[in-house]
Design an enzyme around this catalytic site. Sequence first.
Site, mmCIF file in Angstrom:
data_model
loop_
_atom_site.group_PDB
_atom_site.id
_atom_site.type_symbol
_atom_site.label_atom_id
_atom_site.label_comp_id
_atom_site.label_asym_id
_atom_site.label_seq_id
_atom_site.Cartn_x
_atom_site.Cartn_y
_atom_site.Cartn_z
ATOM 1 N N ARG A 87 0.799 -1.226 0.000
ATOM 2 C CA ARG A 87 0.000 0.000 0.000
ATOM 3 C C ARG A 87 0.832 1.277 0.000
ATOM 4 O O ARG A 87 0.318 2.338 -0.329
ATOM 5 C CB ARG A 87 -0.954 -0.023 1.209
ATOM 6 C CG ARG A 87 -1.978 -1.143 1.120
ATOM 7 C CD ARG A 87 -2.996 -1.081 2.230
ATOM 8 N NE ARG A 87 -2.401 -1.249 3.551
ATOM 9 C CZ ARG A 87 -2.135 -2.439 4.100
ATOM 10 N NH1 ARG A 87 -2.370 -3.534 3.428
ATOM 11 N NH2 ARG A 87 -1.624 -2.516 5.308
ATOM 12 N N GLN A 113 -10.101 -1.935 -17.470
ATOM 13 C CA GLN A 113 -10.961 -2.820 -18.253
ATOM 14 C C GLN A 113 -12.370 -2.257 -18.401
ATOM 15 O O GLN A 113 -13.188 -2.829 -19.128
ATOM 16 C CB GLN A 113 -11.024 -4.207 -17.605
ATOM 17 C CG GLN A 113 -9.758 -5.025 -17.796
ATOM 18 C CD GLN A 113 -9.903 -6.438 -17.264
ATOM 19 O OE1 GLN A 113 -10.678 -6.700 -16.345
ATOM 20 N NE2 GLN A 113 -9.153 -7.364 -17.827
ATOM 21 N N ARG A 139 -16.402 -7.636 -18.657
ATOM 22 C CA ARG A 139 -15.079 -8.038 -18.153
ATOM 23 C C ARG A 139 -15.167 -9.093 -17.046
ATOM 24 O O ARG A 139 -14.165 -9.729 -16.725
ATOM 25 C CB ARG A 139 -14.315 -6.825 -17.630
ATOM 26 C CG ARG A 139 -14.978 -6.167 -16.424
ATOM 27 C CD ARG A 139 -14.188 -4.995 -15.893
ATOM 28 N NE ARG A 139 -14.968 -4.238 -14.919
ATOM 29 C CZ ARG A 139 -14.438 -3.351 -14.076
ATOM 30 N NH1 ARG A 139 -13.150 -3.121 -14.084
ATOM 31 N NH2 ARG A 139 -15.225 -2.703 -13.234
ATOM 32 N N ALA A 183 12.374 4.214 -1.974
ATOM 33 C CA ALA A 183 13.410 3.192 -1.871
ATOM 34 C C ALA A 183 13.199 2.272 -0.668
ATOM 35 O O ALA A 183 13.492 1.080 -0.730
ATOM 36 C CB ALA A 183 14.786 3.849 -1.800
ATOM 37 N N HIS A 196 11.532 -3.261 1.017
ATOM 38 C CA HIS A 196 10.576 -4.163 1.688
ATOM 39 C C HIS A 196 9.894 -5.063 0.670
ATOM 40 O O HIS A 196 9.713 -6.274 0.911
ATOM 41 C CB HIS A 196 9.537 -3.316 2.435
ATOM 42 C CG HIS A 196 8.444 -4.116 3.070
ATOM 43 N ND1 HIS A 196 8.655 -4.973 4.132
ATOM 44 C CD2 HIS A 196 7.121 -4.202 2.777
ATOM 45 C CE1 HIS A 196 7.517 -5.547 4.476
ATOM 46 N NE2 HIS A 196 6.572 -5.105 3.668
ATOM 47 N N ARG A 221 9.041 -10.359 -2.015
ATOM 48 C CA ARG A 221 8.641 -10.913 -3.303
ATOM 49 C C ARG A 221 9.776 -11.551 -4.103
ATOM 50 O O ARG A 221 9.504 -12.209 -5.112
ATOM 51 C CB ARG A 221 7.972 -9.809 -4.138
ATOM 52 C CG ARG A 221 6.731 -9.203 -3.494
ATOM 53 C CD ARG A 221 5.660 -10.244 -3.220
ATOM 54 N NE ARG A 221 4.423 -9.613 -2.740
ATOM 55 C CZ ARG A 221 3.272 -10.255 -2.599
ATOM 56 N NH1 ARG A 221 3.201 -11.539 -2.866
ATOM 57 N NH2 ARG A 221 2.202 -9.621 -2.148
#
Length: 233
Positions: free
Chosen positions: A85, A94, A145, A162, A167, A172
């Site tokens: 976030r 879409q 959609r 940064a 993080h 990830r």
Amino acid sequence: MVKEPIVRLIASTPDAQRLIAAAARNCYSSKGPNALLDEMDAAAVSELLEKVASLGHASLWEHASFTFTLENVSRSLLAEITRHRIASFSVKSQRYVKEKQFDHIRPPTVKADGEADLIFERAMEAAGEAYNALLERGIPPEDARFVLPNACCTHIVVTMNARELLHFVKLRCCRRAQWEIRSVAGQMLALARENTPILFAKAGPACVWGSCGEGTMSCGEAAEVRKRFRDGV
């Protein structure tokens, strides 16, 4: 049509490393930040940033920001990346962009299995046919959609400071992360490290510079992961 993700760094804070070094010195100097910016050479910037990083003063990293374009990524990835976030996102809509011949991402496990690949392709074709049939009946794109799959490609512009980027890649780039976002995070880190190498010198999954945070769900390959990230993504 099957697409491959394309990640580019399109903008970043100019001279970010010098800026962060000046911000750090500003906390303990009677001089103004402009004077501090002017008087530091590259060696002084590097030395100070390494010291700040070792002390864990991560808030200083928030003065630098990075904007990436993520093209040909899935709507599934969109659902994951927007959980971060402290970032700004702009996404192909879409509601307003019709997907009459939508491109899609195909998982490696599907591509590796001939029968699964056929099943997957038939599902993509069926979704496309249903979508176009709904449009032809006057159903607005924002409602048509709903039949489109998570595999459907989208394009994202994302900006992170940064600290958040560190993080993001910590979580990830981990082997436990989903394969697509792990690939995108690795590319983002490589680009950021090339742009500002000192800021991201010790970036990577938790196990690279410390202990694995996955507990009993660890991939068990920390040594290999450490080598990869310490030698460069």
